[in-house]
Design a protein around this motif. Sequence first.
Motif, PDB file in Angstrom:
ATOM      1  N   HIS A  83     -89.560 -19.039 -41.605  1.00 23.68           N
ATOM      2  CA  HIS A  83     -89.670 -18.080 -42.710  1.00 23.68           C
ATOM      3  C   HIS A  83     -88.662 -16.933 -42.568  1.00 23.68           C
ATOM      4  N   GLY A 139     -93.376 -19.735 -48.153  1.00 27.46           N
ATOM      5  CA  GLY A 139     -94.395 -18.882 -47.542  1.00 27.46           C
ATOM      6  C   GLY A 139     -94.753 -17.789 -48.530  1.00 27.46           C
ATOM      7  N   GLY A 155    -100.183 -16.920 -46.353  1.00 27.62           N
ATOM      8  CA  GLY A 155    -100.354 -18.231 -46.963  1.00 27.62           C
ATOM      9  C   GLY A 155     -99.046 -18.895 -47.346  1.00 27.62           C
ATOM     10  N   ASN A 156     -99.174 -19.982 -48.054  1.00 18.67           N
ATOM     11  CA  ASN A 156     -98.042 -20.754 -48.566  1.00 18.67           C
ATOM     12  C   ASN A 156     -98.272 -21.062 -50.038  1.00 18.67           C
ATOM     13  N   PHE A 169     -97.468 -27.170 -33.622  1.00 19.67           N
ATOM     14  CA  PHE A 169     -96.542 -26.389 -34.457  1.00 19.67           C
ATOM     15  C   PHE A 169     -95.125 -26.311 -33.878  1.00 19.67           C
ATOM     16  N   GLY A 365    -105.016 -21.063 -33.528  1.00 15.07           N
ATOM     17  CA  GLY A 365    -103.734 -20.928 -32.833  1.00 15.07           C
ATOM     18  C   GLY A 365    -102.874 -19.846 -33.468  1.00 15.07           C
ATOM     19  N   ARG A 366    -102.950 -19.747 -34.789  1.00 14.40           N
ATOM     20  CA  ARG A 366    -102.161 -18.727 -35.490  1.00 14.40           C
ATOM     21  C   ARG A 366    -102.611 -17.323 -35.095  1.00 14.40           C
ATOM     22  N   ARG A 377     -89.809 -10.145 -31.741  1.00 11.99           N
ATOM     23  CA  ARG A 377     -88.985  -9.912 -32.931  1.00 11.99           C
ATOM     24  C   ARG A 377     -88.746  -8.415 -33.139  1.00 11.99           C
TER      25      ARG A 377
HETATM   26 FE1  HDD Z   1     -96.737 -19.425 -39.762  1.00  7.68          FE
HETATM   27  C1  HDD Z   1     -94.464 -16.934 -40.054  1.00  7.68           C
HETATM   28  C2  HDD Z   1     -97.362 -19.242 -43.161  1.00  7.68           C
HETATM   29  C3  HDD Z   1     -98.882 -22.099 -39.515  1.00  7.68           C
HETATM   30  C4  HDD Z   1     -96.398 -19.356 -36.411  1.00  7.68           C
HETATM   31  N1  HDD Z   1     -96.036 -18.319 -41.301  1.00  7.68           N
HETATM   32  C5  HDD Z   1     -95.108 -17.325 -41.214  1.00  7.68           C
HETATM   33  C6  HDD Z   1     -94.891 -16.748 -42.501  1.00  7.68           C
HETATM   34  C7  HDD Z   1     -95.707 -17.399 -43.381  1.00  7.68           C
HETATM   35  C8  HDD Z   1     -96.427 -18.384 -42.620  1.00  7.68           C
HETATM   36  C9  HDD Z   1     -95.827 -17.141 -44.857  1.00  7.68           C
HETATM   37  C10 HDD Z   1     -93.896 -15.637 -42.816  1.00  7.68           C
HETATM   38  C11 HDD Z   1     -94.549 -14.291 -42.777  1.00  7.68           C
HETATM   39  C12 HDD Z   1     -93.544 -13.238 -43.181  1.00  7.68           C
HETATM   40  O1  HDD Z   1     -93.132 -13.231 -44.344  1.00  7.68           O
HETATM   41  O2  HDD Z   1     -93.168 -12.467 -42.307  1.00  7.68           O
HETATM   42  N2  HDD Z   1     -97.820 -20.517 -41.081  1.00  7.68           N
HETATM   43  C13 HDD Z   1     -98.033 -20.209 -42.407  1.00  7.68           C
HETATM   44  C14 HDD Z   1     -99.069 -21.056 -42.931  1.00  7.68           C
HETATM   45  C15 HDD Z   1     -99.486 -21.860 -41.919  1.00  7.68           C
HETATM   46  C16 HDD Z   1     -98.719 -21.511 -40.754  1.00  7.68           C
HETATM   47  C17 HDD Z   1     -99.582 -20.994 -44.352  1.00  7.68           C
HETATM   48  C18 HDD Z   1    -100.556 -22.911 -41.913  1.00  7.68           C
HETATM   49  C19 HDD Z   1    -101.572 -22.931 -42.709  1.00  7.68           C
HETATM   50  N3  HDD Z   1     -97.465 -20.549 -38.237  1.00  7.68           N
HETATM   51  C20 HDD Z   1     -98.372 -21.575 -38.352  1.00  7.68           C
HETATM   52  C21 HDD Z   1     -98.745 -22.019 -37.017  1.00  7.68           C
HETATM   53  C22 HDD Z   1     -98.068 -21.233 -36.128  1.00  7.68           C
HETATM   54  C23 HDD Z   1     -97.263 -20.322 -36.925  1.00  7.68           C
HETATM   55  C24 HDD Z   1     -99.748 -23.132 -36.723  1.00  7.68           C
HETATM   56  C25 HDD Z   1     -98.052 -21.229 -34.620  1.00  7.68           C
HETATM   57  C26 HDD Z   1     -98.969 -21.761 -33.867  1.00  7.68           C
HETATM   58  N4  HDD Z   1     -95.559 -18.390 -38.469  1.00  7.68           N
HETATM   59  C27 HDD Z   1     -95.627 -18.506 -37.118  1.00  7.68           C
HETATM   60  C28 HDD Z   1     -94.738 -17.515 -36.394  1.00  7.68           C
HETATM   61  C29 HDD Z   1     -94.159 -16.694 -37.591  1.00  7.68           C
HETATM   62  C30 HDD Z   1     -94.728 -17.383 -38.798  1.00  7.68           C
HETATM   63  C31 HDD Z   1     -93.770 -18.118 -35.453  1.00  7.68           C
HETATM   64  C32 HDD Z   1     -92.638 -16.500 -37.618  1.00  7.68           C
HETATM   65  C33 HDD Z   1     -92.409 -15.077 -37.986  1.00  7.68           C
HETATM   66  C34 HDD Z   1     -93.719 -14.459 -37.926  1.00  7.68           C
HETATM   67  O3  HDD Z   1     -94.659 -15.382 -37.572  1.00  7.68           O
HETATM   68  O4  HDD Z   1     -93.976 -13.285 -38.136  1.00  7.68           O
HETATM   69  O5  HDD Z   1     -95.484 -16.737 -35.535  1.00  7.68           O
END
Ligand code: HDD
Length: 695
Positions: A83, A139, A155-156, A169, A365-366, A377
């Motif tokens: 994202h 996202g 969300g997404n 993931f 996990g999230r 970051r």
């Molecule tokens: Fe995630 C970012 C949505 C599963 C780990 N995720 C991130 C963002 C969105 C989502 C919208 C961007 C947020 C922003 O604008 O800063 N992610 C989802 C959705 C998931 C999902 C809807 C499943 C239903 N994500 C998911 C899992 C993991 C992550 C299972 C790790 C175990 N996601 C991350 C992250 C991020 C991220 C690596 C990257 C940047 C951040 O978090 O802030 O931690």
Amino acid sequence: MTQDTTAIPSAPEAALLTIGNGGEWHQSAAGHPALTTNQGVVIADNQNSLRSHPQGPTLLEDFILREKITHFDHERIPERIVHARGTGAHGFFELTHSLENYTTAKVLTEVGVQTPLFARISTVAGGSGSADTPRDVRGFALKFYTKEGNWDLVGNNIPVFFIQDAIKFPDLIHAVKMEPDRGFPQAASAHDTFWDFISLTPETMHMVMWIMSDRTLPRSLRMIEGFGIHSFRLLNAAGTATFVKFHWRPKLGLQSTLWDEAVKIAGADADFHRRDMFEAISAGDFPEWEFSVQLFTAAQAEAFPFDHLDATKLIPEELVPLQVIGRFVLNRWPDNFFAETEQVAFCPSHVVPGIDFSNDPLLQGRLFSYLDTQLSRLGSANFHQIPINAPQCPFANQQRDGHAQMAQPTGRVSYEPNSLAADSPREQTYKGFRSVAADEAGSKGRIRAESFADHYSQARQFYLSQSAYEQAHLASALVFELSKLDHPHIRSAIVGHLRHINENLAIRVASGLGMEALPNAPVTAMPVQTLAASPALQLIGKMQDTLKGRTVGILLADGSDAAGIKAVKEGVAAAGAKVKIIALTIGAVKLSDGVMLAVDGQLAGTPSVLFDAIAIILSPAHAVRLGKEAAAIDFVRDAFGHLKAIVFDKGGADLLKTAGITADAGVIAIEALALFIAAAKTRQWDREVNVRTLA
Ligand code: HDD
């Protein structure tokens, strides 16, 4: 030496750094604030470094040079691992129906109250500088600055996810990101590592149907839905918990582009979505979403033919209807992209009293991952002090120090309980956050629940719920993606999975890939069900009968008919759309009545992929002239190929003829303008079989 010759710019051009401990601003003669170092020392010369003599070396002593370059060297922070490319905006959430029977959270019980909100909409796979329009999930993260603390709903635009357990993931993301040995492809899933992982992970099949649909090719970020995906819990004053899923739907309806269009938009305007949002908000045309919930009890959940704790499953609206409880509006563009859109930190673990988690293993996990990622970051456990992340309600505790600490607590007490500071913060037993008192029992282990084992039934339901056009797009998308693979065994494995979803889909894809025979389908853990179709899963059905938020491009030249142009402009504006004037050169064109009309876009740089419908208003002489321009031919051919409505006058008809376009119901003479306006509100789906081979 610098000279103060320009006038002081007015906001928002003015770029004052307002950090400081007060005191008098140094003023120049012309009234500008003085340029200073970060230590507040006024700079006399910002053009030249300190050198020993005109031909001599630069001196290490030059602290002004060193401070400036050092700061510049550290301007970038790590981009988000996923994202990274995002567009953010401020707004508000307004509750219209109270959920007080279900929750104590004020944001969901105080009808009419506007809660400030920040939204960030993003692609997943591409880097922060990648284009806006690849085939990708969007996202859709919301930060509600509630009176009781920040609530992040991360969300997404798709209601299900690829995997069931967070432990997968990193593998999923490593597979979809550019391949590590070659550094490409950027922002694309059409490569071997992604499909290899997918082929070996059947739980992804439902999500694969969604990502291969047109949902991943949005026309505008103002025209996508959002979903909280996981089940959460609401907790009321009596301690009763109710499961909840969150949904939000755009007032402008859903709309997507076609694949060929999305590819060409990426070249014409890599910032297509960000610019669209910026222009809409700047024009006061504020995007709005209806906010809904699906509420259900644990007993109801027991009866579902799937496990709602499995994020690869959705709860069809026909089973649990959506209840609209509010709306949110995005009405303010950030002042500074880095400070707000880049530094905003969303964490699903940010909930407020009255909202709690479920045992969805992906969500669990999230809850760890997001807080952890912000530390690397944003570089500090104090990221919550960055203005965009700070709650807009009071917050106080005994956490101290750390990198980039902005607070200056006073006094000798930094612990709790204490008897020395009567005014220090204390826990509030009856008011504070409570977890749902759930009974948990069973054997510990690395477990995938048996109730998570059906990977195909909802994928089949999704496919069968689509219109014929959408099914064709989905099949074509699979053919495109799989055609990019070097390894035939991965292609075969995917087609094998498709056979469980729908045999006809598998046949279409196999034939599009030139396969001679259908590969075997893998063994399934359980029989695949044919569930009732859910029309709510369609996209075309959710387009709205409106031109609001859309843009019509008028191609014209000197001598174009002034009356025709006026009619198109007025008709389109009355239907709520914007008009852009396109001509061979920028500047102005002289219309048939001698009036000069300003041009918005130069033809070669403003292809028709940027518009929802087009008008061709030309004098016969200019129709001949433009018939020799590849950009003009592409303009009309692409609009036709992308199933857009086209309105034309006599000269316009000549250009269409030169471009080899045969009229159909969506190619309309200007005399029938009302038909054009109606046709522009949708795509000419029936035309598609005449312009491309669909799988
Ligand atoms: Fe995630 C970012 C949505 C599963 C780990 N995720 C991130 C963002 C969105 C989502 C919208 C961007 C947020 C922003 O604008 O800063 N992610 C989802 C959705 C998931 C999902 C809807 C499943 C239903 N994500 C998911 C899992 C993991 C992550 C299972 C790790 C175990 N996601 C991350 C992250 C991020 C991220 C690596 C990257 C940047 C951040 O978090 O802030 O931690």
